[in-house]
Design a protein around this motif. Structure first.
Motif: not given
Lengths: 498, 175
Positions: A32-43
């Motif tokens: 979440g702290a990295l701009p451009g990496i959203s919760g969607v991407i992580l999930v």
């Protein structure tokens, strides 16, 4: 219910499950702290990892990542005006000015506390009110959703600065959202035979470009901003601040839950609407946008509450309430589970373990956010000459990874330049985002509503809920437009009397 | 009228006019199987956009006329910025000569944009890692990092982040 919750707690406290939960919070913090990496991407990234897990552990992991990314997006949003997640866009509006005033620690403290409170309220609502709130949301039909989208767009009237510029921004956003294949007829709109535009313009390149890239460009030409961040100490519990923001926290958390439950609206909209309400209810609305504590508390409590609220339709009806919950719905189906009205009865252990897990995640946010930010801020305190290229790399990789598309990267750069130039005229960039987010809902629900009445627009005014929502939207815009004219008239009057 | 705002209004009017002509070529409601065609929504949005832009132009002209009539600006003053309806920022857009940005930084943001574009093109030819290393070093230099240690460390962090965090740990596809 209490018995189920105790059973869920027992499941969560199993060493392996607790370790998974703690790891999920940590991964969510970084992502979440990295701009451009959203919760969607992580999930999406971690979805394959969960195939080999027990469904209970798998969904505790995915929902915990989801909750912690919504929280940690505030860190870079406050420190660098580069929202880590779309939900944190509004937080930058007052959080970043606080950082510029040397109040980064205070802003982060307010953000952490608000996130934890909003998240906890959202989770409690998720547990207690799921059946009731789901039945209310079921009464909403297309005219109500359209009216809600229109009401959401009136937030531009509360953003500060020029209302007309805000409305222009919202229209630009709505237009951008209409680019691509029309979902109802399959007609290509404004694609110019470019396949990259066929599926429309993704939200990530727009957000990353308008906010992060434009900020890096601005800082590149600005000698003053090359100073590293001043040392700060995160203050989470401050009684004076608590007194100041308690009403905002209560109102925004409740609003966040209600908005989160409505399918397709999402935490970003909840943050925007609650921010505008915070401005509306404030005795000092002119302080918003310049570093108001309520300006951080409102979006952060609302987006975390909404993120939890978005799980209500997922569990109760099998309808995702946001982008990330849509991915989680896909994960349920991949695990052979179908959320819906009978899901809670058939999979009570899983559901209550997830509920308790989410409550613990909010406690973990309070407990671990401070040390995490302390580590992260050391990294962020390096000179901008070193940090700038790293932010750009994150932006480019994060944007590319959403659709594996270089076209998205070029779009992001285009939006970056546009954002940089628009800021020269004090343009409210967030209005564009608002239009892009609400555009698809507004258009599809308008067309469905008109189809229900063979093209008769009176449907919006004959249904009580949609009529009320539209009336509020109209009054809000008119009041904001008339206010300066009234002020001008009063000043002329006083000059004449004098 | 302030030049940046005038430029913005002209660009929006041209763009909205162009897209309006494109919108009118979209099938109407009578040409598609659904009751409401794909033309209605963009037509509504562009019409409001055009109306708002014209309203903005009129509003600025009126505000400027009012403010010049009431508080004449000094001849050498730069154009004020519009903050909201009826209010103009009397602070100059730029800065006075005393605190004007250094010459080197005037073009720095455009040079940075050029570097990003060059990097984006180069990654397709020389590979992402090589291009990223060169881009990171060049950007650190451009943004004022002159110490060799800073150059080497940032480039190393950039490469580490891309190859270990993004590629290996998070398995994020790289350009």
């Amino acid at each position: 219910m209490l018995e189920n919750l105790m059973h869920g707690l027992a499941v969560v406290l199993q060493p392996m499950n607790f370790l998974i939960l703690a790891s999920a919070v940590f991964i969510g913090f970084i992502g979440g702290a990295l701009p451009g990496i959203s919760g969607v991407i992580l999930v999406v990234i971690l979805l394959p990892v969960t195939y080999g897990m027990e469904p209970t552990s798998a969904f505790m992991l995915l929902t915990a990542i989801y909750a912690s990314t919504v929280f940690s997006g505030l860190i870079t949003s406050i420190l660098y005006r580069a929202p880590g997640t779309p939900e944190a866009v509004m937080t930058a509006f007052d959080g970043y000015p606080m950082t510029q005033k040397g109040e980064a620690g205070k802003a982060l403290g307010i953000g952490i506390l608000s996130s934890a409170i909003g998240g906890t309220v959202g989770t409690i609502a998720l547990i207690v009110f799921t059946p009731m709130l789901a039945s209310i949301a079921l009464q909403f039909s297309s005219p109500e959703f359209f009216a809600l989208a229109v009401l959401g767009l009136t937030v531009v009237a509360s953003l500060g600065g020029s209302v007309i510029l805000g409305l222009i921004g919202a229209m630009i956003g709505l237009f951008i959202a209409s680019i691509g294949i029309d979902p109802m007829t399959g007609t290509m709109r404004f694609t110019f035979d470019n396949l990259g535009l066929a599926s429309g313009i993704n939200l990530i390149p727009i957000i990353v470009g308008l906010f992060a890239i434009s900020e890096v460009l601005k800082r590149a030409g600005d000698n003053e901003s090359h100073k590293p961040l001043k040392k700060f100490r995160v203050q989470i519990f401050d009684s004076a601040i608590m007194r100041k923001i308690r009403m905002t926290l209560t109102r925004s958390s409740i609003m966040g839950v209600v908005i989160g439950i409505l399918p397709g609206i999402g935490a970003s909209t909840a943050a925007m609407v609650s921010y505008s309400e915070a401005v509306r209810w404030s005795k000092n609305p002119e302080q918003f946008g310049k570093g108001a504590a309520e300006g951080v508390a409102a979006p952060e409590s609302a987006n975390n509450a909404a993120a939890m609220g978005a799980l209500v339709p997922l569990f109760a009806l099998g309808i995702p309430g946001s982008g990330t919950t849509a991915i989680i719905l896909g994960a349920f189906i991949m695990h052979g589970l179908q959320p819906g009205p009978t899901f809670m009865v058939a999979n009570g252990e899983l559901i209550y373990a997830v509920f308790v897990g989410l409550l613990i995640v909010n406690l973990m946010v309070l407990a671990f956010a401070k040390p995490f930010i302390a580590i992260l801020s050391r990294l962020l305190n390096v000179p901008y000459a070193a940090l700038g290229p790293i932010i750009i790399i994150c932006c480019v990789v994060g944007t590319y990874s959403v659709q594996n598309s270089m076209f998205d990267v070029w779009l992001m750069l285009g939006f970056g330049v546009a954002g940089y130039l628009l800021e020269k005229i004090n343009f409210p960039l967030v209005a564009i985002i608002l239009g892009v987010v609400l555009g698809p809902i507004a258009e599809s629900e308008l067309r469905r509503s008109l189809a229900m009445t063979q093209g008769d627009p009176s449907i919006f005014f004959t249904r009580p809920i949609s009529a009320t929502l539209l009336a509020i939207a109209f009054v809000v815009v008119m009041l904001t437009l008339v206010k300066p004219l009234w002020k001008y008239y009063r000043s002329r009057q006083s000059i004449t009397n004098y | 009228m302030p030049r940046p705002l005038l430029l913005f209004i002209v660009v929006i009017l041209i763009a909205a006019g162009f897209f309006m002509s494109q919108t009118l070529q979209l099938p109407g409601s009578d040409e598609v199987s659904t009751l409401i065609g794909p033309r209605l929504w963009p037509l509504m949005v562009l019409t409001i956009l055009l109306a708002m832009t014209l309203l903005l132009a009129i509003n600025i002209l009126m505000t400027q006329r009012r403010s010049t009539a009431e508080v004449p600006l000094p001849e050498d003053a730069q154009a004020p910025r519009v903050l909201s309806e009826g209010t103009l920022d009397q602070k100059k857009v730029g800065d006075s000569e005393n605190n004007a940005p250094a010459k080197a930084s005037i073009w720095r943001h455009w040079l940075l944009l050029g570097l990003i574009i060059a990097w984006t093109i180069a990654m397709e030819y020389i590979g992402f890692l090589m291009a990223t290393a060169a881009f990171t070093a060049a950007t650190v230099w451009l943004l004022g990092g002159r110490r060799p240690l800073s150059l080497v460390l940032t480039t190393a962090v950039g490469i580490f982040m891309v190859s270990i965090v993004f590629d290996y740990l998070l398995n994020i596809p790289l350009p």
